[in-house]
Enzyme design. Structure first.
Site, PDB file in Angstrom:
ATOM      1  CD1 TRP A  57      -3.265   1.834   0.790  1.00 44.91           C
ATOM      2  CD2 TRP A  57      -1.269   2.670   2.411  1.00 44.91           C
ATOM      3  NE1 TRP A  57      -3.143   2.984   0.540  1.00 44.91           N
ATOM      4  CE2 TRP A  57      -2.080   3.533   1.908  1.00 44.91           C
ATOM      5  CE3 TRP A  57      -0.340   3.270   3.135  1.00 44.91           C
ATOM      6  CZ2 TRP A  57      -2.296   4.946   1.918  1.00 44.91           C
ATOM      7  CZ3 TRP A  57      -0.313   4.480   3.791  1.00 44.91           C
ATOM      8  CH2 TRP A  57      -0.555   5.012   3.461  1.00 44.91           C
ATOM      9  CD  GLU A  92      -4.648  -1.469   1.874  1.00 47.25           C
ATOM     10  OE1 GLU A  92      -3.353  -2.292   2.420  1.00 47.25           O
ATOM     11  OE2 GLU A  92      -5.218  -0.910   2.751  1.00 47.25           O
ATOM     12  CE  LYS A 100      -6.235   5.817   2.477  1.00 46.54           C
ATOM     13  NZ  LYS A 100      -6.565   5.972   3.396  1.00 46.54           N
ATOM     14  CG  ASP A 111      -8.830  -0.939   4.447  1.00 48.94           C
ATOM     15  OD1 ASP A 111      -9.637  -0.794   4.668  1.00 48.94           O
ATOM     16  OD2 ASP A 111      -7.840  -1.040   4.902  1.00 48.94           O
ATOM     17  CG  HIS A 141      -8.902   1.951   1.476  1.00 45.32           C
ATOM     18  ND1 HIS A 141      -7.124   1.143   1.179  1.00 45.32           N
ATOM     19  CD2 HIS A 141      -8.931   2.370   2.506  1.00 45.32           C
ATOM     20  CE1 HIS A 141      -6.876   1.822   2.012  1.00 45.32           C
ATOM     21  NE2 HIS A 141      -7.635   2.100   3.539  1.00 45.32           N
ATOM     22  CG  HIS A 180      -5.969  -4.590   5.050  1.00 39.61           C
ATOM     23  ND1 HIS A 180      -4.933  -3.562   5.159  1.00 39.61           N
ATOM     24  CD2 HIS A 180      -5.152  -5.700   5.622  1.00 39.61           C
ATOM     25  CE1 HIS A 180      -3.702  -3.923   4.767  1.00 39.61           C
ATOM     26  NE2 HIS A 180      -3.758  -4.731   5.038  1.00 39.61           N
ATOM     27  CG  ASP A 228      -9.782   4.638   5.632  1.00 32.26           C
ATOM     28  OD1 ASP A 228      -9.861   3.429   5.698  1.00 32.26           O
ATOM     29  OD2 ASP A 228      -8.241   5.122   5.631  1.00 32.26           O
ATOM     30  CG  ASP A 255      -7.959   2.615   9.330  1.00 30.99           C
ATOM     31  OD1 ASP A 255      -8.797   1.818   8.832  1.00 30.99           O
ATOM     32  OD2 ASP A 255      -7.706   3.339   8.932  1.00 30.99           O
ATOM     33  CG  ASP A 291      -5.155  -1.582   8.129  1.00 30.90           C
ATOM     34  OD1 ASP A 291      -4.806  -0.817   9.235  1.00 30.90           O
ATOM     35  OD2 ASP A 291      -5.492  -0.864   6.899  1.00 30.90           O
TER      36      ASP A 291
END
Ligand code: RNT
Ligand code: ZN
Length: 423
Positions: free
Chosen positions: A188, A229, A231, A262, A265, A289, A297, A299, A329
């Site tokens: 990433w 990965e 995004k 992910d 993303h 992820h 995003d 997380d 993640d």
């Protein structure tokens, strides 16, 4: 939790599910095979162990919160993960970032890292029966401060990052060989631009060239799996991310790479669960992820929500468990970090268990007969079936705290270990 009660509740759950044609013992067996890759970066807010410290920067990612007890060195980080392992059932993996090498307090540039810097991790992982996954760290570095790494027009910087990622692949393959278990090396990069760029095309051409150079070396698939990965946007890359979904999906299909999804993303109304059955038509294996975005995003710690349920259901319904690697993640520095790990891991496990306990055959039949009210009603009813009792029993059998008992364990760890780190 009272053990007898857990067993009793399980016996009832088993009977209830049997009425739907579901074997709960089998579901637990299937759950045992789900190995979750624990992201080492939750323990220290993506800090790592480079000297001088690589302060999280230039990465399009952000950790907020300053809860006490953050792991400050390798022994502390391992101690935390070891604690986590006592609080979740099953066997897991550990997901390392390149900046977490055992550099012995020496400055080692990213284009100089070697397998030897990860030997102590390999030995530790062996001791705990953990698989390992790996990630190049293309952020938190002066050469990433203008927002471009592998797609940089600055040739000196670009080749620096190409060398870093090449070394990461070599290290990952070396780890895979020692563990006799493939390591997923996930690339990433933060590359992108805050405001409207005019030359997206060249940056994407450069990224493609860098990846081609990186992947020119072949490693045995039994040791290394390469993943990329995408995004949609990040902090400081709101207007354009070079490695977009289209970019990496095209690259992965054409070059036979794994695609990392992910779920933070994408646009908030997009569902990663819906993408899985499309992507699996063209790509052999995917990496997840798993995270939780709150409005963006962000997380946040993974919870057992609709999004995660759909992801697990779609994988199970597609009979694609063997084609999916599951990594977490997220990074929340505002709560007890060990608690964040355990809550998220348990949520991910619960989502897969919930999917294993679905009578998919019955639901498919209703769908094929056009009985869509019945399908909807059934899906709703499944939400109140006693899957929690099945999970509790799995914890009991796995010798880890059942239900709320894990909270007290983490509180104790906070008092005995984490709080003492701040002295
Ligand atoms: C960032 C990506 C990436 C990182 C880790 C630390 O948006 O999700 O996977 O979170 O590499
Ligand atoms: Zn990610």
């Amino acid at each position: 939790m009272n053990k007898e009660l857990v067993k009793k509740a399980y016996a009832i759950a088993r009977e209830q599910y049997a009425g739907l044609g579901i074997d709960t013992d089998k579901a637990i067996e299937r759950l045992k095979d789900i190995r979750i890759s624990l992201h080492c970066w939750q323990a220290d807010d993506v800090g790592g162990f480079e000297k001088p410290d690589a302060a999280l920067s230039g990465g399009g990612i952000q950790v907020t919160g300053n809860y006490p007890g953050k792991a400050r060195n390798i022994p502390q980080l391992r101690q935390d993960i070891e604690k986590v392992l006592t609080l979740v059932p099953g066997r897991q993996r550990i997901n390392l970032h390149a900046i977490y090498g055992d550099f012995q307090n020496q400055r080692v540039e990213r284009d100089q890292i070697e397998l030897s810097h990860f030997q102590s991790w390999i030995d530790w992982a062996k001791k705990f029966g953990l698989g390992i996954d790996f990630n190049p760290t293309c952020f938190s570095h002066p050469y990433a401060d203008d927002g471009f790494t592998l797609s940089s027009k600055n040739e000196k910087r670009r080749t620096f990052w190409v060398e870093h990622v090449k070394r990461c692949r070599e290290i990952a393959a070396g780890i895979g060989k020692q563990l006799n278990d493939p390591v997923v090396n996930n690339i990433w990069i933060p590359d992108g631009s805050k405001d409207i760029p005019v030359d997206r095309f060249t940056h994407r051409t450069i990224l493609k060239r860098s990846l081609d150079e990186i992947f020119a070396i072949r490693y045995p698939e039994e040791y290394l799996k390469d993943s990329v990965e995408c995004k949609l946007f990040g902090i400081g890359s709101e207007a354009m991310v070079v490695g977009s979904h289209e970019f990496y999906m095209g690259y992965a299909i054409k070059n036979n790479k794994l695609l990392c999804l992910d779920n933070g993303h994408f646009h908030p109304t997009e569902q990663v669960g819906d993408k899985i059955s499309s992507i699996l038509q063209y790509i052999d294996e995917i990496l997840l992820h798993v995270t939780r975005g709150v409005r963006w995003d962000s997380d946040h710690v993974v919870t057992f929500n609709d999004e995660l349920q759909l992801i697990a259901q779609e994988i199970v319904r597609a009979e694609a468990i063997n084609r999916v690697h599951i990594g977490l993640d997220y990074f929340d520095g505002s709560i007890n970090r060990i608690g964040a790990y355990v809550t998220g891991i348990r949520a991910a496990q619960l989502a897969f268990l919930f999917a294993f306990l679905e009578p998919t055959g019955i639901l498919k039949k209703l769908e094929e007969e056009g009985k869509n009210f019945e399908r909807l009603a059934f899906l709703e009813l499944l939400k109140t079936k006693p899957f929690g009792a099945v999970y509790d029993y799995y914890c009991l059998a796995g010798n880890v705290p059942v239900g709320e008992d894990y909270i007290a364990e983490i509180q104790k760890y906070e008092t005995d270990v984490l709080n003492k780190r701040n002295l």
